[in-house]
Motif scaffolding. Structure first.
Motif, PDB file in Angstrom:
ATOM      1  N   ALA A  42       0.495   2.983  -3.631  1.00  0.00           N
ATOM      2  CA  ALA A  42      -0.732   3.787  -3.603  1.00  0.00           C
ATOM      3  C   ALA A  42      -0.384   5.242  -3.334  1.00  0.00           C
ATOM      4  O   ALA A  42       0.606   5.534  -2.680  1.00  0.00           O
ATOM      5  CB  ALA A  42      -1.658   3.271  -2.505  1.00  0.00           C
ATOM      6  N   ASN A  43      -1.194   6.177  -3.860  1.00  0.00           N
ATOM      7  CA  ASN A  43      -1.024   7.544  -3.399  1.00  0.00           C
ATOM      8  C   ASN A  43      -2.119   7.912  -2.403  1.00  0.00           C
ATOM      9  O   ASN A  43      -2.147   9.005  -1.872  1.00  0.00           O
ATOM     10  CB  ASN A  43      -0.932   8.556  -4.552  1.00  0.00           C
ATOM     11  N   ARG A  44      -3.017   6.965  -2.173  1.00  0.00           N
ATOM     12  CA  ARG A  44      -4.020   7.175  -1.132  1.00  0.00           C
ATOM     13  C   ARG A  44      -4.325   5.831  -0.481  1.00  0.00           C
ATOM     14  O   ARG A  44      -4.406   4.813  -1.176  1.00  0.00           O
ATOM     15  CB  ARG A  44      -5.283   7.744  -1.756  1.00  0.00           C
ATOM     16  N   ILE A  45      -4.456   5.841   0.809  1.00  0.00           N
ATOM     17  CA  ILE A  45      -4.728   4.603   1.529  1.00  0.00           C
ATOM     18  C   ILE A  45      -6.030   4.748   2.300  1.00  0.00           C
ATOM     19  O   ILE A  45      -6.265   5.756   2.976  1.00  0.00           O
ATOM     20  CB  ILE A  45      -3.585   4.247   2.512  1.00  0.00           C
TER      21      ILE A  45
ATOM     22  N   ALA B  43      -1.205   8.506   1.139  1.00  0.00           N
ATOM     23  CA  ALA B  43      -0.517   7.338   1.695  1.00  0.00           C
ATOM     24  C   ALA B  43       0.438   7.714   2.810  1.00  0.00           C
ATOM     25  O   ALA B  43       0.428   7.115   3.885  1.00  0.00           O
ATOM     26  CB  ALA B  43       0.236   6.615   0.576  1.00  0.00           C
ATOM     27  N   ARG B  44       1.247   8.751   2.580  1.00  0.00           N
ATOM     28  CA  ARG B  44       2.263   9.091   3.560  1.00  0.00           C
ATOM     29  C   ARG B  44       1.634   9.594   4.862  1.00  0.00           C
ATOM     30  O   ARG B  44       2.061   9.278   5.949  1.00  0.00           O
ATOM     31  CB  ARG B  44       3.193  10.162   2.981  1.00  0.00           C
TER      32      ARG B  44
ATOM     33  N   THR C 124       0.303   6.550   6.907  1.00  0.00           N
ATOM     34  CA  THR C 124       1.284   5.703   7.568  1.00  0.00           C
ATOM     35  C   THR C 124       2.076   6.457   8.614  1.00  0.00           C
ATOM     36  O   THR C 124       2.494   5.881   9.604  1.00  0.00           O
ATOM     37  CB  THR C 124       2.240   5.075   6.535  1.00  0.00           C
TER      38      THR C 124
ATOM     39  N   ALA D  54       0.840  -1.199   0.000  1.00  0.00           N
ATOM     40  CA  ALA D  54       0.000   0.000   0.000  1.00  0.00           C
ATOM     41  C   ALA D  54       0.874   1.247   0.000  1.00  0.00           C
ATOM     42  O   ALA D  54       0.638   2.198  -0.747  1.00  0.00           O
ATOM     43  CB  ALA D  54      -0.910  -0.010   1.226  1.00  0.00           C
ATOM     44  N   GLU D  55       1.910   1.223   0.835  1.00  0.00           N
ATOM     45  CA  GLU D  55       2.788   2.377   0.975  1.00  0.00           C
ATOM     46  C   GLU D  55       3.578   2.652  -0.287  1.00  0.00           C
ATOM     47  O   GLU D  55       3.767   3.780  -0.692  1.00  0.00           O
ATOM     48  CB  GLU D  55       3.757   2.070   2.103  1.00  0.00           C
TER      49      GLU D  55
END
Lengths: 310, 246
Positions: free
Chosen positions: A204-207, A221-222, A225, A200-201
């Protein structure tokens, strides 16, 4: 976040509002609301049983939610599928028997009016040498690649992938994500479910984090996390002093390395702010930076605490 | 959809077991009772070679349509292939319609094979017009079997479909008089046979071959069964129907 707030529901490719679903008496989705816009690469992250597959099925119109609304491209999911806007790679997908890989991929490509591009599709999925092979004679990883070929056969604007790399080896996994990122670069929207936080990290740019059928976190994403689990920064800086480091924005704890005077360990709740302040301070010679984060379990535990549901 | 029907028929023919049961099974019965054994009061009846040919052709077509429509549809729903395919612009409705058409097409080789055997082995003779009428009647009527198969394939999924189809096939073929004469059965069961789609299509075929006989009742029986199966199929044709049975 600016992009998110500037968006109107009309521009959403996927729009889900207050969706609940249950298998008999077992609740699977407990009020999910989200919107996904063009070009996003979204990871649905969560442990097994969190509702990722159910949510994917609801988005594809394969399950009718008990309450709430689902729309793709402003219309019913079935309508978007019929228009060839959607591709999907789901778990537990059997393949037709007694046909070759090329015949099978060609069949699906033809449904999107792309039968003539079957060769290119096979290439993209790493199946160029397997076109003449009977589907029943494929290995697990090869079958997975065929399923991927079927999902991308229509070059869909919206691609759903449920645990896509499950049966792939490291090399195939890499090639797979290369292709996905290339598609995202062309403005395709990707939604993938995974229980690997690293995946995912990394891609993806969105989680969107799901737990017990609810969205417990949703964002870049950042941000996801780092927000939910403190990040530990380790670096070498001969000029730093402990009380200075402790005053950096976001810093929670600072610890010097007892064996080396210039080695520091700093726990932060906002690594971006901490790092830019650290680098901005004049005369700093920050070297050998290491960043470590918690696991998915840490994230989920932190989120559960935050939302008050252990 | 034509692309799908074509590949579905090809894969079915390649599978082999389909041909074995729909063509070889009927052919074997036909050879056995018209060439190898004599059963007094049955095989010695005048015109037996022709009537038994029609009975076994209908049996083969019934099996082919049930298998092509039912077993495959149920298996593909169970395995998730149906879901994958209907997540393309091929809608569930057209996928099922494709299955129906390919099941119907697959009835044709079974009919043709037994008719050819009748001509070659037993010198069954009739005017070309009668042959055409016989083929049209039996193949046209087989559409009922194809709808039947599709309905079963939508009601039952996975391995269970095979048992469901055979559970329909054997009693209907036997009670419809496709394998053995029903004269030995009690009167009520014999009459029941006339109201089964198998018995009805058999009688329709005999009427076509002889150029006379009851037509309205068998047609009505077939129409009723087709409508019934169609209703069952449509009732089950929902998005949820294409999720594999985990």
């Amino acid at each position: 976040m600016e992009a998110l707030t500037a968006m109107t529901p009309d521009t959403w490719q996927v729009s889900i509002r207050d969706v609940t679903f249950s298998y008999g008496a077992v609740p699977a989705l407990a009020g999910v609301t989200l919107g996904i816009s063009a070009g996003e690469v979204v990871a649905l992250l969560g442990p097994n049983g969190a509702g990722k597959s159910t949510l994917t099925h609801v988005m594809l119109g394969l399950l009718t939610p008990r309450t709430g609304q689902v729309s793709l491209f402003g219309t019913r999911p079935q309508e978007a599928v019929a228009r060839g806007l959607v591709g999907a790679m789901l778990q537990d997908t059997g393949l037709m028997r007694h046909v070759t890989v090329r015949e099978l991929v060609g069949l699906v490509a033809a449904q999107y009016g792309r039968a003539g591009l079957t060769g290119e599709i096979l290439d993209a999925a790493g199946l160029a040498d397997l076109g003449a092979r009977r589907v029943s004679r494929l290995s697990g990883g090869q079958r997975q690649r065929v399923k991927f070929a079927l999902a991308i056969a229509g070059d869909p604007r919206l691609l759903f992938l449920d645990e896509p790399t499950a049966a792939l080896d490291v090399e195939a996994r890499h090639a797979f994500w290369q292709d996905i990122l290339e598609r995202a670069g062309r403005g395709r929207t990707i939604v993938f479910a995974t229980h690997y936080m690293e995946e995912a990290e990394a891609y993806a740019n969105r989680i969107i984090v799901l737990q017990a059928g609810q969205v417990v976190a949703d964002g870049p994403a950042r941000q996801i996390t780092s927000r939910v689990s403190d990040v530990t920064l380790r670096f070498t800086d001969p000029d730093a002093r402990e009380e200075e480091l402790a005053r950096l924005p976001g810093a929670l704890r600072v610890r010097g390395d007892p064996r080396r005077a210039d080695r520091w360990e700093l726990v932060t709740s906002d690594q971006d702010a901490t790092l830019s302040a650290l680098y901005a301070a004049s005369g700093r010679g920050v070297r050998d930076l290491e960043i470590s984060r918690g696991s998915l379990e840490d994230v989920l535990m932190a989120l559960a605490k935050e939302t008050g549901r252990a | 959809m034509t692309h799908y029907i074509r590949l579905d028929v090809v894969s079915m023919v390649r599978s082999g077991y389909f041909l074995v049961f729909s063509v070889l099974f009927s052919a074997g019965f036909y050879v056995m009772f018209t060439k190898l054994f004599t059963v007094s009061g049955w095989t010695s009846a005048p015109g037996f070679a022709a009537t038994y040919m029609i009975a076994l052709a209908v049996s083969g077509a019934f099996y082919a349509a049930l298998t092509g429509g039912g077993i495959r549809l149920g298996e593909e729903r169970g395995s998730g292939w149906a879901r994958q395919l209907t997540l393309t612009p091929l809608s569930p409705r057209r996928y099922v319609l494709g299955k129906l058409v390919s099941a119907w097409l697959l009835a044709l080789p079974a009919l043709a094979a037994i008719f050819i055997l009748g001509v070659l082995l037993n010198q069954v003779r009739m005017p070309v017009g009668r042959w055409a009428l016989l083929l049209a009647a039996t193949w046209g009527g087989s559409a009922c079997f194809a709808v039947f198969g599709v309905a079963i394939g939508l009601l039952v999924a996975g391995e269970a479909t095979q048992f469901a189809c055979l559970g329909v096939f054997f009693p209907m073929a036997i009670l419809g008089g496709l394998w053995f004469p029903t004269s030995a059965f009690p009167e009520t069961i014999r009459q029941l046979g006339d109201y089964l789609p198998t018995g009805a299509l058999y009688r329709l075929g005999i009427a076509a071959e002889q150029g006379s006989g009851p037509v309205a009742t068998p047609l009505l029986v077939l129409a009723c069964w087709t409508a019934l199966a169609l209703l069952a199929a449509l009732a089950r044709l929902r998005p949820e129907a294409f999720r594999p049975s985990g």
